[in-house]
Design an enzyme around this catalytic site. Structure first.
Site, PDB file in Angstrom:
ATOM      1  N   ARG A 288      38.651  42.847 -42.760  1.00  0.00           N
ATOM      2  CA  ARG A 288      39.236  43.461 -43.966  1.00  0.00           C
ATOM      3  C   ARG A 288      38.363  44.641 -44.341  1.00  0.00           C
ATOM      4  O   ARG A 288      37.140  44.515 -44.422  1.00  0.00           O
ATOM      5  CB  ARG A 288      39.272  42.426 -45.094  1.00  0.00           C
ATOM      6  CG  ARG A 288      39.700  42.941 -46.472  1.00  0.00           C
ATOM      7  CD  ARG A 288      41.186  43.284 -46.468  1.00  0.00           C
ATOM      8  NE  ARG A 288      41.765  43.352 -47.794  1.00  0.00           N
ATOM      9  CZ  ARG A 288      41.606  44.335 -48.654  1.00  0.00           C
ATOM     10  NH1 ARG A 288      40.823  45.366 -48.363  1.00  0.00           N
ATOM     11  NH2 ARG A 288      42.218  44.310 -49.818  1.00  0.00           N
TER      12      ARG A 288
ATOM     13  N   GLU B 171      51.205  46.084 -49.657  1.00  0.00           N
ATOM     14  CA  GLU B 171      51.639  44.967 -48.810  1.00  0.00           C
ATOM     15  C   GLU B 171      52.757  45.411 -47.865  1.00  0.00           C
ATOM     16  O   GLU B 171      53.562  46.273 -48.199  1.00  0.00           O
ATOM     17  CB  GLU B 171      52.134  43.804 -49.672  1.00  0.00           C
ATOM     18  CG  GLU B 171      51.066  43.216 -50.565  1.00  0.00           C
ATOM     19  CD  GLU B 171      49.870  42.703 -49.801  1.00  0.00           C
ATOM     20  OE1 GLU B 171      50.052  42.036 -48.759  1.00  0.00           O
ATOM     21  OE2 GLU B 171      48.732  42.965 -50.234  1.00  0.00           O
TER      22      GLU B 171
ATOM     23  N   ARG C  58      37.619  36.315 -43.525  1.00  0.00           N
ATOM     24  CA  ARG C  58      37.705  37.604 -42.830  1.00  0.00           C
ATOM     25  C   ARG C  58      36.378  38.345 -42.938  1.00  0.00           C
ATOM     26  O   ARG C  58      35.711  38.272 -43.966  1.00  0.00           O
ATOM     27  CB  ARG C  58      38.796  38.482 -43.453  1.00  0.00           C
ATOM     28  CG  ARG C  58      40.171  37.878 -43.403  1.00  0.00           C
ATOM     29  CD  ARG C  58      41.181  38.739 -44.103  1.00  0.00           C
ATOM     30  NE  ARG C  58      40.896  38.824 -45.541  1.00  0.00           N
ATOM     31  CZ  ARG C  58      41.726  39.350 -46.439  1.00  0.00           C
ATOM     32  NH1 ARG C  58      42.890  39.853 -46.066  1.00  0.00           N
ATOM     33  NH2 ARG C  58      41.402  39.389 -47.715  1.00  0.00           N
TER      34      ARG C  58
END
Length: 158
Positions: free
Chosen positions: A54, A62, A105
């Site tokens: 990330r 999104e 992540r």
């Protein structure tokens, strides 16, 4: 008085441990397997699934509807831009204080040769600034880039 002292000592120990486990400045060179959306991608790590990364300091719209989020304006464009930029390429990940988020992540600043990818996405209007402590090394720089993108009506700001 003793409770307050214990609290202060406990807080100091936690801070010391947290600072002792800082990853700031650590680098890692990896190959990008695929892009998930405008701020997340998967790298090769020897496993079947790879590992998710990330981008620190940014938030792209999104690209798919979930129970909590709708598809965002300019989400697919951001994903396609990052996909074109990174897929199959070798990149350098640079870590800040925290190395992983609550989803497991990796959190990183990403460089493709000399290009600072996190900054590029904000500068071109594919993402907005999203600062979450303790990873705040470029927060002011990203705010400046977002302001410039907005004034120039790039990407999200068209």
């Amino acid at each position: 008085m003793l409770k307050r002292f214990n609290f202060l000592v406990s807080t100091a120990i936690i801070c010391f441990l947290f600072l002792g486990f800082s990853y700031k400045g650590e680098e890692r060179y990896v190959k990008v397997r695929r892009v998930i959306d405008g701020d997340t991608f998967v790298i090769e790590n020897g496993s079947k699934k790879g590992e998710r990364v990330r981008l620190i300091g940014i938030d792209a719209p999104e690209t798919r509807k979930t129970a909590r989020k709708e598809v965002g304006y300019y989400g697919m464009e951001a994903k396609e831009y990052l996909k074109t930029l990174l897929t199959g390429k070798n990149v350098k990940l640079v870590f800040d204080v925290g190395k992983k988020d609550r989803y497991g992540r990796l959190l990183a600043y990403v460089y493709l040769r000399e290009k600072f990818v996190n900054a590029e996405l904000i500068e071109q209007g594919y993402a907005v600034t999203y600062t979450l402590a303790p990873n705040v090394q470029y927060a002011d720089f990203f705010v400046k880039l977002e302001r410039q993108a907005r004034q120039a009506k790039r990407g999200l700001w068209k």
